[in-house]
Design a protein around this motif. Structure first.
Motif, short mmCIF file in Angstrom:
data_model
loop_
_atom_site.label_atom_id
_atom_site.label_comp_id
_atom_site.label_asym_id
_atom_site.label_seq_id
_atom_site.Cartn_x
_atom_site.Cartn_y
_atom_site.Cartn_z
N GLU A 176 -19.82 3.33 39.11
CA GLU A 176 -19.13 4.29 39.76
C GLU A 176 -18.55 5.64 38.65
N GLY A 177 -18.25 4.94 37.32
CA GLY A 177 -17.94 6.26 36.49
C GLY A 177 -19.23 7.09 35.97
N MET A 179 -14.57 -2.45 29.11
CA MET A 179 -13.56 -1.12 29.15
C MET A 179 -14.46 0.10 28.11
N ILE A 180 -14.75 -0.58 26.92
CA ILE A 180 -15.06 0.29 25.97
C ILE A 180 -16.43 0.82 26.46
N ALA A 181 -17.39 0.20 27.25
CA ALA A 181 -18.92 0.36 27.71
C ALA A 181 -18.45 1.57 28.85
N MET A 182 -17.47 1.15 29.61
CA MET A 182 -16.93 1.97 30.67
C MET A 182 -16.58 3.48 30.06
N ALA A 183 -15.78 3.45 28.99
CA ALA A 183 -15.35 4.45 28.31
C ALA A 183 -16.40 5.52 27.70
N LEU A 184 -17.33 4.65 26.98
CA LEU A 184 -18.53 5.56 26.30
C LEU A 184 -19.53 5.93 27.15
#
Ligand SMILES: Nc1ncnc2c1ncn2[C@@H]1O[C@H](COP(=O)(O)OP(=O)(O)OP(=O)(O)O)[C@@H](O)[C@H]1O
Ligand code: SF4
Ligand SMILES: [Mg+2]
Lengths: 358, 313
Positions: free
Chosen positions: A136-137, A185-190
């Protein structure tokens, strides 16, 4: 969120990376934020200043409630409804964020700037799979669709060292441990290769061994991608481990800022000195935990001058009346402090109180 | 998954037995000796004895209950005293009416209740929220029969827009059927809409404060996706559970509303049966609606389970 300040620079900061001319990814100047509550209006941030350069990590430290998260959320444009930005500026790659409209901010969030939070257990949506939340992101900010977006999501999970990445895509957050969720969360952020990563106490909720792994992971990913990291923490151990620079915050103001080595070797602000003496030293047989006496003044009873004056052993009338400016006191122009009497060693009338601090 | 279903069924079975036991005891409340009533004028002791034998009236209570239960399972629910119809046939003839009314009312309730709940949660503290709450509160406090009568007076009597009462099967005329169902469905639906609105609102307010909503915003998702995907999906669980239970209640027949609009559903059936001391029918309706209610409870649990990945996986 209400923006009181009129802003001229409305151009959205589309460029993710700063150019070679200027390495500053994030510049925060004189940021003031307040809240409207039932009990009235309170000023929470009163002039926060710092800059963050490409590939560097700036640690924002300070005790609970000093305004670290509010600073981060102001930059991301994620402040609560009752918050008001009263002044100042936050620029991402030279583009003003404060006063930017909702849509422009939304385009930047998750793309040019990303954030991870303290609570990995609740930060992921329990009702959707890891894959769904990652893809989604990715789709929001790129042209990747279908299988390509999925591939990229799996690639991101591999990059944050999640074993059996493909299988994890179909799992729900509750099937993962806290450490694994923080990796997600880190994977999503990066995932969209942001120029700025804000990490708000990303390891506080984790076990010590997991903490170290997550910090190492962030460090390594940052090294690969050149992302600038704003690391929020109240743990000086974390600062020593990952920080290049550090800004010490007290009651909504930056009281001292400099490189990690400069600040640890030669702390200038009485609050910083207090903080440093309160971390357990390995060479001490008895762990010395001299916490600073007293507590942070409430927003309602904030002193007019130096906000630390209610707890500072060196405080005098001048301190209580006038706000000390953030300025260099030695040769290191990057090492700045907001204290009338710094450096304390050279302060003559301070000798008696120095004993107290030691 | 199967363990869960198995456990729920295990709980449902004794509840159903309890209902059947209560329904059976209803018989015992019958005034007089049923054998005497059946024997007619003559009261020949031999005939009475034969009747007692035939209807197992001499057996211990528990055996009688066994016989009765066996009858229930084989479709013998007794005969209506009033019109000599098999109770099962009577129930089956009323079921489509009540089912249709329940479905229409539920559609009204979901459309109004969930939408209003969503809006008032997202716009919490604004005029929208205030307005929705006032309407919901009135929806809960205004009695259905009063609203029904008011609607009839205004819409049917004064404006002559819709028929005041009665029922036409949709097989006969769909438009006529809908004309007659609109007002009762609105009356029943708005009452439930108010309940659904309150539930949706509180579940949404809670979900909107969750950390994952902040994460969704931090990803740069649009507010529409944040609200309708991330928050609403989590608010859905209590809403669906509540909706299912309300639907079960609707299926038990809306006594007053059916009476006001003279709709021949379960509500009207049981009222008529009670007034006519048609015990077999009363038993039948109670047994049937009780069972439906337990089945809906079971479905609500099942949906709760299916909507909750933490339980499912
Ligand atoms: N929505 C709000 N309304 C009113 N006050 C708020 C709101 N959000 C934060 N505050 C106040 O702002 C101050 C700073 O909060 P903030 O969350 O930034 O602290 P922090 O430095 O991140 O602390 P911690 O280490 O506990 O996370 C606190 O006193 C808090 O009570
Ligand atoms: S300005 Fe005064 S009160 Fe503030 S830290 Fe320095 S000495 Fe203490
Ligand atoms: Mg915080």
């Amino acid at each position: 969120m209400t923006i009181i300040l009129a802003q001229h620079d409305q151009a959205p900061a589309r460029t993710k990376r700063s150019d070679a001319m200027n390495d500053n990814v994030l510049t925060v100047e004189g940021l003031k934020v307040g809240f409207r509550t039932d009990k009235g209006r309170f000023s929470i941030l009163d002039g926060v200043d710092f800059t963050l350069r490409r590939g560097r990590t700036l640690c924002l430290v300070g005790e609970s409630g000093c305004g670290k998260s509010v600073t981060a959320l102001s930059i991301m444009g994620l402040l609560a409804e009752n918050a008001e930005i009263l002044g100042g500026s936050a620029r991402l790659n030279q583009h003003e964020l404060i006063g930017l409209d909702r849509h422009a901010l939304r385009r930047l969030r998750g793309d040019a700037m990303a954030m991870i939070f303290q609570e990995p257990m609740t930060s992921l949506n329990p009702a959707f799979t890891i894959g769904n939340q990652l893809i989604e992101g990715i789709r929001q900010h790129s042209d990747l669709e279908g299988a390509a977006a999925r591939e990229h999501a799996i690639e991101m999970l591999k990059r944050v060292r999640i074993p059996a990445a493909e299988q994890r895509m179909g799992e729900y957050p509750h099937q993962l441990s806290g450490g694994m969720r923080q990796r997600v969360m880190i994977a999503m952020a990066l995932a969209n290769d942001p120029g700025l990563l804000i990490a708000d106490e990303p390891t506080t909720a984790l076990d010590v061994t997991i903490q170290a792994q997550i910090l190492q992971l962030i460090r390594r990913l940052q090294h690969d991608s050149g992302t600038a990291v704003l690391m929020i923490t109240h743990d000086l151990g974390v600062v020593a481990e990952v920080g290049d620079d550090v800004a010490v915050m007290y009651a909504g103001r930056i009281v001292e800022r400099g490189s990690v080595t400069a600040l640890f070797d030669d702390p200038l602000h009485p609050y910083t000195i207090g903080l440093l003496s309160s971390i357990p030293r390995l060479d001490d047989t008895l762990t010395r935990l001299s916490t600073i006496p007293g507590s942070v003044p409430t927003p309602a009873e904030m002193p007019r001058g130096c906000r630390f004056s209610t707890r500072c052993p060196f405080a005098d009338q001048h301190c209580r009346e006038e706000v000390p400016p953030l300025a260099a006191v030695g040769n290191d122009k990057e090492h700045v402090v907001a204290c009338w009497k710094a450096p304390i060693e050279h302060c003559e009338e301070c000798s008696e109180s120095r004993e107290v601090m030691a | 998954m199967f363990a869960f279903i198995f456990r729920r069924v295990l709980i449902a079975v004794p509840t159903l037995l309890l209902i059947s036991l209560m329904v059976f005891s209803l018989q015992l409340l019958l005034p007089g000796d049923p054998a005497l009533a059946l024997a007619g004028e003559e009261r020949d002791p031999a005939v009475i004895e034969a009747i007692r034998e035939q209807y197992h009236l001499n057996d211990p209570m528990i055996v009688q209950y066994g016989h009765w239960l066996a009858g229930v399972f084989t479709g013998d629910w007794g005969i209506s005293l009033r019109n000599q119809m098999a109770v099962t046939d009577l129930l089956l003839s009323k079921l489509p009416v009540t089912l249709e009314l329940a479905i229409l009312a539920m559609l009204v309730a979901l459309a109004i209740g969930v939408t209003a709940g969503l809006v008032s949660a997202v716009k919490k503290g604004t005029r929208w929220d205030f307005g929705a709450n006032v309407i919901a509160l009135s929806g809960i406090s205004i009695p259905n029969f009063w609203l029904g009568i008011m609607l009839i007076l205004l819409v049917s009597v004064r404006w002559g827009l819709l028929p005041a009462s009665g029922y036409t099967s949709p097989l006969e005329s769909v438009s006529r059927n809908l004309e007659m169902m609109v007002m009762p469905a609105l009356v029943l639906g708005t009452a439930i809409a108010a309940i659904m609105m309150r539930h949706t609102r509180s579940a949404m307010i809670q979900a909107m404060q969750a950390d994952y909503v902040r994460t969704a915003r931090a990803k740069g998702l649009s507010e529409r996706v944040v609200i309708l995907k991330h928050a609403f999906r989590n608010a859905l669980v209590p809403v669906v559970t509540m909706g299912t239970l309300q639907f079960g209640e609707l299926l038990s027949g809306a006594v007053l509303t059916e009476q006001v609009f003279t709709i021949p559903g379960f509500g009207k059936l049981i009222v008529d049966a009670v007034f006519n001391r048609d015990y077999a029918v009363v038993q039948g309706v109670v047994l049937f609606t009780g069972t439906v209610f337990i089945v809906m409870n079971f479905i609500a649990d099942l949906l709760y389970f299916l909507l909750n990945p933490r339980l499912r996986t």
